[in-house]
Scaffold this motif. Structure first.
Motif, mmCIF file in Angstrom:
data_model
loop_
_atom_site.group_PDB
_atom_site.id
_atom_site.type_symbol
_atom_site.label_atom_id
_atom_site.label_comp_id
_atom_site.label_asym_id
_atom_site.label_seq_id
_atom_site.Cartn_x
_atom_site.Cartn_y
_atom_site.Cartn_z
ATOM 1 N N TRP A 47 0.726 -1.206 -0.111
ATOM 2 C CA TRP A 47 -0.334 0.164 -0.206
ATOM 3 C C TRP A 47 0.850 1.070 0.090
ATOM 4 C CZ3 TRP A 47 -5.335 0.662 -0.460
ATOM 5 C CH2 TRP A 47 -6.282 -0.469 -0.073
ATOM 6 N N ALA A 48 1.630 1.602 1.564
ATOM 7 C CA ALA A 48 2.609 2.721 1.070
ATOM 8 C C ALA A 48 3.417 3.082 0.048
ATOM 9 C CB ALA A 48 3.214 2.616 2.526
ATOM 10 N N GLY A 49 4.056 1.446 -0.667
ATOM 11 C CA GLY A 49 5.038 1.871 -1.638
ATOM 12 C C GLY A 49 4.437 3.061 -2.544
ATOM 13 N N PRO A 50 3.192 1.968 -3.455
ATOM 14 C CA PRO A 50 2.558 3.126 -4.487
ATOM 15 C C PRO A 50 1.683 4.419 -4.162
ATOM 16 C CG PRO A 50 1.534 0.883 -4.219
ATOM 17 C CD PRO A 50 2.466 0.619 -3.015
ATOM 18 N N HIS A 51 1.506 4.230 -3.030
ATOM 19 C CA HIS A 51 1.546 5.374 -2.091
ATOM 20 C C HIS A 51 2.243 6.460 -3.183
ATOM 21 C CE1 HIS A 51 -1.568 8.649 -0.406
ATOM 22 N NE2 HIS A 51 -0.562 7.922 0.728
ATOM 23 N N LEU A 52 2.967 6.539 -2.162
ATOM 24 C CA LEU A 52 4.685 7.551 -2.839
ATOM 25 C C LEU A 52 4.438 7.747 -4.392
ATOM 26 C CD1 LEU A 52 6.462 9.344 -1.553
ATOM 27 C CD2 LEU A 52 8.366 7.044 -2.082
ATOM 28 N N GLY A 53 4.464 5.390 -5.180
ATOM 29 C CA GLY A 53 5.092 6.062 -6.065
ATOM 30 C C GLY A 53 3.794 7.213 -6.905
#
Lengths: 343, 350
Positions: free
Chosen positions: B153-159
């Motif tokens: 979740w957090a990876g794509p959120h920054l992406g």
């Protein structure tokens, strides 16, 4: 007549190429020297015979004699007790090759010099200067021996750091002298770039800072600081040791490493400032490229330094040392191109 | 299209605000505040809790998270974690206002019309989607055993935040200079600049996974990973793809490898640019690019060796600056021409 032929572009190019090759050999010598220290083999040859020392040991007798001699020094008794002849040979070869390469450089300087002088391919004024460099090269051999002999002192297993520093800086002087001479033969007339006077001063300041940082580096290497990094005690993490700067400039490991880092940061900032200022000044292409080169080399040098520190890999330390020499050469190259700058 | 500096500056301010959001979000992650607010009231949520009952309600919800149940904290400690997260969300609402009010004004003035207006509307929707995605990420805190926002979740959120950032920077710059400025002989340089932007994005993607999978706690050595160039256990998780999201060894290895390739590519691009005759603005852009990428590499090395999440946060923020600089360089090369412009013949000496 020889005076005139010496100035032809072909002969100038010939002499410059020869001197650049010699500078390259000195650079390789720094690498071999670093490797010699890296493997701890600098003390494996207990005598100095400038001429006949070129002959490697050829039979078992000679090997045994050399090994017997090695067994008498403290390094053997303290570190290598019980080492066999094969182990000794592994120590012996790097030091032998280091010395042999030195002799080879003497020949590469002397023989072509005689040849070029005899055929009039070299300017007369360069002959005494290069002859002097030959003598200084011999002196560098003597300094090397002076350094090595300090490793035989009672209870000592390595050479004295200040003698290592002296040996290294004598090498840097020779490299700088040969490189500057080569560049001057290549382009005898200063380019006198306009408006670069301030830049040349800044470059000179960066050059001095680099020398200081390298001086600090020789001490890090001399005290075997490669294994000292320890975040728990703060050694090498960039915080000044207790009582700094009076905490032992030439004796305390944490201080020596911190001083090297501090000088390295100052030198890096100064060199990057030179790069940025030069490039923004839009100088002629060779000056611009010389400035870009020092910028890249100093970034690489900083990364290598941090890597050597944290990885404790001595091989990276040697690469860091060799890159420092490249950086020094690149800075001299820029200074040379800025000769005669006008305000 | 004609140039409109005010329009461009507005969009660039929004890009700066996304950078501000990265500062807030990175900080929330670093202190572990991501799960503190388990409600989402898009319109009224800007009103801070002001009574004991408000606090009891919010704290009560937080007490249901697996994070609280594994690490119980006092109400005061909860408040200390609450405020940064609250501020982060208010910042998002402020961004919506900074978007919508000038948007309306520009529409009424007729300065923003047709395709440009539609495009900005699309970016706004992206921002709204980003906020909703953030909320669903926060809700994962209610799942058993989840004590920090999962990397998936957090990876794509920054992406996606970086994608919006890219769109804003590019659009803002294009509003300021709609017509590409011809740059002679720079077609190859433009390809390198494109590669630089792409590589910086990929490296940042894995950087986000390193941060969110907490991979900073392992392999705190450089250049090797605990003595190995390729770490063991890179394919321990099944299915294999999962390793590239939440296997600490794998994401850290990919980040290191990509970072090195990226640094070399960006430096090459900068040197190529600096060796050409370019406008002073583009030249300075390349100088900055080289400086930032060198700094970024050093920060990354230092972060991993010291295992410091705080330094990792600085490393993250510098990555955004590097990304912006690479985008700006690529934008100035839109008008790159494959060969030199035909030179007018020199006028004959009179």
């Amino acid at each position: 007549m020889p005076q005139n032929t010496a100035a032809t572009p072909q002969n100038r190019k010939l002499v410059a190429t020869w001197l650049l090759a010699l500078a390259f050999m000195i650079w390789v010598m720094v690498g071999i020297g670093g490797y010699t220290r890296d493997t701890g083999s600098g003390l494996s040859i207990m005598n100095w015979d400038p001429i006949i020392g070129a002959l490697p040991p050829l039979n078992g007798d000679t090997w045994n004699k050399l090994f017997a001699l090695y067994k008498t020094i403290p390094q053997y008794q303290l570190l290598h007790q019980g080492m066999d002849l094969d182990g000794f040979k592994q120590l012996f070869w790097p030091e032998y090759i280091h010395r042999l390469w030195g002799r080879l450089m003497g020949l590469v300087l002397l023989l072509p010099l005689i040849g070029f002088a005899a055929t009039g391919r070299i300017e007369k004024r360069l002959i005494p200067w290069l002859a002097l460099l030959f003598v200084l090269g011999g002196l560098q051999g003597a300094i090397g021996w002076f350094m090595v002999s300090s490793g035989f002192f009672p209870d000592s297993t390595a050479v004295e750091p200040w003698r290592l520093s002296l040996h290294f800086f004598a090498a840097m002087f020779l490299l700088g002298a040969v490189l500057w001479t080569a560049l001057t033969v290549q382009s005898p007339e200063p380019a006198r770039p306009a408006g670069c006077k301030g830049l040349r001063r800044l470059t000179f300041a960066a050059f001095i800072l680099l020398l200081l940082a390298m001086f600090g580096g020789t001490f890090v290497s001399g005290i075997h600081g490669i294994t000292a990094f320890d975040p728990a005690t703060g050694i090498g993490t960039g915080q000044p040791p207790a009582g700094w700067p009076m905490s032992g400039i030439f004796s305390d490991t944490a201080t020596i490493i911190f001083d090297h880092q501090l000088l390295a940061v100052l030198a890096t900032v100064a060199i990057l400032a030179v790069t940025v200022q030069t490039i923004r000044h839009e100088p002629p292409a060779p000056v611009r490229d010389a400035a870009a080169l020092i910028g890249l080399l100093v970034i690489l040098q900083f990364v290598l330094g941090v890597t050597a520190l944290v990885s404790k890999m001595i091989d990276i330390g040697v690469v860091h040392q060799m890159n420092a020499v490249l950086l020094l050469g690149a800075l001299l190259n820029l200074l040379h191109r800025l000769r005669g700058s006008t305000a | 299209m004609k140039s409109d500096r005010a329009l461009g500056n507005w969009v660039l301010i929004l890009a700066c605000m996304v950078f501000g959001m990265t500062i807030g979000g990175g900080h929330a992650r670093t202190i572990g505040a991501g799960f503190t607010i388990q409600v989402w009231r898009p319109f009224t949520g800007f009103i801070p809790p002001h009574s004991a009952a408000d606090w009891a309600y919010l704290f009560g919800l937080f007490q249901k998270t697996a994070l609280y149940q594994s690490h119980p904290i006092s109400l005061d400690d909860y408040k200390a974690l609450f405020w940064p997260m609250f501020l982060d969300r208010c910042w998002g609402r402020l961004m919506a206002l900074v978007f919508l009010i000038p948007f309306a004004v520009f529409l009424i003035q007729g300065r923003l019309r047709g395709k440009r207006a539609l495009w900005m509307g699309f970016i706004f929707l992206c921002g709204a989607g980003q906020a909703a995605f953030g909320w669903y990420m926060v809700q994962t805190g209610m799942q058993p055993g989840v004590i920090s926002p999962p990397p998936a979740w957090a990876g794509p959120h920054l992406g996606s935040a970086m994608l919006i950032f890219f769109l804003l920077v590019w659009t803002g710059l294009t509003f300021r200079t709609p017509e590409p400025v011809p740059v002679a002989g720079a077609a190859r340089l433009r390809r390198w600049a494109t590669a630089s932007v792409a590589l910086v994005s990929c490296t940042m993607g894995f950087g986000a996974l390193v941060a969110t999978s907490n991979a900073i706690t392992v392999f705190n050595t450089f250049p090797t990973m605990d003595g190995a160039w390729v770490p063991p256990g890179m394919f321990d998780l099944h299915p294999a793809l999962l390793n590239f999201i939440q296997n600490k060894a794998t994401v850290q290895f990919c980040h290191r490898l990509l970072a090195t390739v990226t640094a070399l590519t960006v430096l090459t691009t900068a040197v190529m640019g600096l060796r050409m005759k370019l406008s002073p603005a583009l030249r300075d852009n390349f100088l900055l690019l080289a400086g930032l990428v060198a700094l970024q590499y050093l920060l990354g090395m230092t972060t991993i060796v010291l295992g410091s999440a705080n330094l990792g946060y600085v490393h993250e923020l510098n990555a955004v600056l590097l990304f912006a600089t690479a985008i700006a360089a690529r934008h100035k090369l839109r008008g790159a021409l494959p060969v030199n412009l035909p030179q007018p013949l020199p006028a004959a000496a009179e």
